[in-house]
Design a protein around this motif. Structure first.
Motif, PDB file in Angstrom:
ATOM      1  N   GLU A 128       0.709  -1.252  -0.095  1.00 16.25           N
ATOM      2  CA  GLU A 128      -0.014   0.177  -0.013  1.00 16.25           C
ATOM      3  C   GLU A 128       0.880   1.304  -0.027  1.00 16.25           C
ATOM      4  O   GLU A 128       0.629   2.217  -0.663  1.00 16.25           O
ATOM      5  CB  GLU A 128      -1.076  -0.144   1.137  1.00 16.25           C
ATOM      6  N   LYS A 129       1.903   1.094   0.754  1.00 21.11           N
ATOM      7  CA  LYS A 129       2.735   2.571   0.844  1.00 21.11           C
ATOM      8  C   LYS A 129       3.586   2.647  -0.592  1.00 21.11           C
ATOM      9  O   LYS A 129       3.842   3.683  -0.999  1.00 21.11           O
ATOM     10  CB  LYS A 129       3.824   2.313   2.096  1.00 21.11           C
ATOM     11  N   THR A 130       3.917   1.480  -0.902  1.00 19.10           N
ATOM     12  CA  THR A 130       4.680   1.530  -2.214  1.00 19.10           C
ATOM     13  C   THR A 130       3.714   2.003  -3.458  1.00 19.10           C
ATOM     14  O   THR A 130       4.246   2.614  -4.340  1.00 19.10           O
ATOM     15  CB  THR A 130       5.146  -0.168  -2.628  1.00 19.10           C
ATOM     16  N   TYR A 131       2.596   1.445  -3.365  1.00 20.64           N
ATOM     17  CA  TYR A 131       1.544   2.041  -4.454  1.00 20.64           C
ATOM     18  C   TYR A 131       1.341   3.484  -4.153  1.00 20.64           C
ATOM     19  O   TYR A 131       1.277   4.415  -5.028  1.00 20.64           O
ATOM     20  CB  TYR A 131       0.137   1.510  -4.277  1.00 20.64           C
ATOM     21  N   LYS A 132       1.274   3.977  -3.009  1.00 24.07           N
ATOM     22  CA  LYS A 132       1.019   5.469  -2.787  1.00 24.07           C
ATOM     23  C   LYS A 132       2.318   6.478  -3.294  1.00 24.07           C
ATOM     24  O   LYS A 132       1.918   7.365  -3.787  1.00 24.07           O
ATOM     25  CB  LYS A 132       0.603   5.609  -1.228  1.00 24.07           C
ATOM     26  N   ARG A 133       3.378   5.870  -2.962  1.00 23.22           N
ATOM     27  CA  ARG A 133       4.456   6.528  -3.453  1.00 23.22           C
ATOM     28  C   ARG A 133       4.554   6.394  -4.871  1.00 23.22           C
ATOM     29  O   ARG A 133       5.138   7.581  -5.583  1.00 23.22           O
ATOM     30  CB  ARG A 133       5.864   5.819  -2.782  1.00 23.22           C
ATOM     31  N   THR A 134       4.510   5.527  -5.630  1.00 19.58           N
ATOM     32  CA  THR A 134       4.444   5.260  -7.004  1.00 19.58           C
ATOM     33  C   THR A 134       3.331   6.181  -7.718  1.00 19.58           C
ATOM     34  O   THR A 134       3.633   6.827  -8.675  1.00 19.58           O
ATOM     35  CB  THR A 134       4.046   3.974  -7.445  1.00 19.58           C
ATOM     36  N   GLN A 135       2.075   6.284  -6.895  1.00 25.94           N
ATOM     37  CA  GLN A 135       1.087   7.163  -7.566  1.00 25.94           C
ATOM     38  C   GLN A 135       1.568   8.456  -7.519  1.00 25.94           C
ATOM     39  O   GLN A 135       1.397   9.510  -8.476  1.00 25.94           O
ATOM     40  CB  GLN A 135       0.086   6.943  -6.861  1.00 25.94           C
ATOM     41  N   GLU A 136       2.231   8.989  -6.336  1.00 25.99           N
ATOM     42  CA  GLU A 136       2.800  10.365  -6.229  1.00 25.99           C
ATOM     43  C   GLU A 136       3.856  10.519  -7.386  1.00 25.99           C
ATOM     44  O   GLU A 136       3.822  11.518  -7.975  1.00 25.99           O
ATOM     45  CB  GLU A 136       3.555  10.672  -5.143  1.00 25.99           C
ATOM     46  N   ASP A 139       2.194  10.855 -10.483  1.00 28.19           N
ATOM     47  CA  ASP A 139       1.632  12.395 -10.783  1.00 28.19           C
ATOM     48  C   ASP A 139       2.313  13.228 -11.133  1.00 28.19           C
ATOM     49  O   ASP A 139       2.097  14.334 -11.767  1.00 28.19           O
ATOM     50  CB  ASP A 139       0.743  12.656  -9.575  1.00 28.19           C
ATOM     51  N   ARG A 148       2.821   2.298 -12.203  1.00 25.83           N
ATOM     52  CA  ARG A 148       1.974   2.512 -11.256  1.00 25.83           C
ATOM     53  C   ARG A 148       0.902   1.256 -11.538  1.00 25.83           C
ATOM     54  O   ARG A 148       0.488   1.135 -10.318  1.00 25.83           O
ATOM     55  CB  ARG A 148       1.261   3.922 -11.946  1.00 25.83           C
ATOM     56  N   PHE A 152      -0.110  -0.935  -8.272  1.00 28.28           N
ATOM     57  CA  PHE A 152      -1.541  -1.181  -7.637  1.00 28.28           C
ATOM     58  C   PHE A 152      -1.973  -2.656  -7.826  1.00 28.28           C
ATOM     59  O   PHE A 152      -2.681  -2.951  -6.901  1.00 28.28           O
ATOM     60  CB  PHE A 152      -2.509  -0.269  -8.856  1.00 28.28           C
TER      61      PHE A 152
END
Length: 336
Positions: A128-136, A139, A148, A152
């Motif tokens: 989850e943390k990895t996905y959030k960082r990748t999403q940022e 972006d 990304r 996910f």
């Protein structure tokens, strides 16, 4: 007397010169023979892989003869090998849990299920943390959409694994019911199916010859990426060769389905008999000939395929074939 001899010689010379001129004018101005030129084609096969990856090794080269079932090339895919390990580990875990569900929960089982759940939970939190960082990063335009999406997908899988582990932990705490035992067994079967699926992908990492043929071309070299389904090696079976002709409709009566004709192959320096096996149902409108003032109508071309009557091992793709219209009119054989 000598004068008469000279006159006779001159007369003979004039006659010979006249004959030579007549023959030369005849050859120069006689109509050129009508000829059709076709090309030999053969059945081709494209050997590709269902699995995308790098070409590991190509075991053939151009000109090699291969038999049906021979190994042609291999694909390297570390991702698939990793998936196999994951699938096997999942199957072993599901199998163990199924056995424990049937035996009944023990203290060790409860501890093991709790640890698996804690491990799955930790993995979910990490992904989850990895996905959030990748999403940022996505972006901000740092990473690609593919990266990304992979993050996910890993996060989603981790959530499912966590939920599965949690349910197994609850089963261990509550004790296995009949329904639980059935569910555990089905999970074992599903995990075994995942192993079989990945093993099928592993099998597709090796590409085999679909028929006995000759290697005509290699499109992707060792170490290069091969997309799924993209041909890597091309094979041609010269034993299944035929002649392809584009025939004007005015000559179609000479090429009825099943009729035979002779064509000269310059590469073989001999005439070969062919039998018409296919006549296109519709004229090729892209090769129509403009209306002539003498005939007053357009002539369209039709595709003709003819198979050699005798097996010729020396036939090769691309050989030219010459068909004389005059010989067709005289010697074309009826259909049989």
């Amino acid at each position: 007397m000598k004068r008469y001899v000279e006159i006779g010689f001159i007369a003979a010379l004039v006659v010979v010169l006249g004959i030579w001129l007549g023959v030369s004018f005849y050859k120069a101005y006689r109509p050129a023979p009508q000829m059709l030129q076709g090309q030999i084609q053969a059945k081709q096969y494209s050997v590709s892989s269902k699995l995308a990856g790098r070409v590991g090794s190509i075991l053939v080269k151009r000109g090699d003869m291969v038999k049906k079932g021979d190994l042609i090339f291999t694909i390297n895919s570390p991702e698939v090998e990793a998936k196999l390990q994951q699938a096997q580990a999942g199957y072993e875990a599901a199998k163990a849990l199924s056995e424990e569900a049937h035996k009944g929960a023990r203290a060790e089982t409860i501890i093991s299920a709790r640890d698996i759940y804690q491990s799955a939970k930790a993995m979910r939190e990490l992904t989850e943390k990895t996905y959030k960082r990748t999403q940022e990063l996505y972006d901000n335009g740092v990473v690609s959409l593919q990266r990304r999406d992979e993050a996910f997908t890993a996060f989603e899988n981790a959530k499912y694994s966590e939920n599965t582990a949690l349910q197994q932990y609850k089963i261990a705490l509550d004790g296995a019911s009949k329904e639980t035992k059935i569910a555990a067994k089905q999970k074992e079967i599903a995990a075994a199916g995942q192993v079989s699926e990945v093993e099928a992908y592993i099998h597709d990492m090796q590409a085999y010859a679909p028929a006995t043929a000759e290697v005509s071309n290699i499109l992707i070299q060792e170490g290069e990426l091969s997309p799924s389904g993209f041909p890597v090696v091309m094979l041609v079976d010269n034993r299944q060769a035929w002649l392809n002709l584009s025939v004007s409709e005015e000559y179609l009566p000479y090429f009825k389905l099943g009729s035979e004709f002779s064509a000269y192959l310059p590469a073989l320096r001999k005439h070969v008999r062919f039998k018409v096996r296919y006549v296109s149902a519709m004229g090729d409108f892209a090769t129509w000939r403009a209306t002539s003032s003498s005939k007053g109508y357009d002539l369209r071309s039709f595709e003709i395929e003819a198979q050699p009557l005798d097996a010729l091992d020396e036939l090769r793709v691309g050989f030219s074939a010459i068909v004389e219209i005059e010989s067709l009119a005289k010697n074309s054989a009826p259909a049989r």
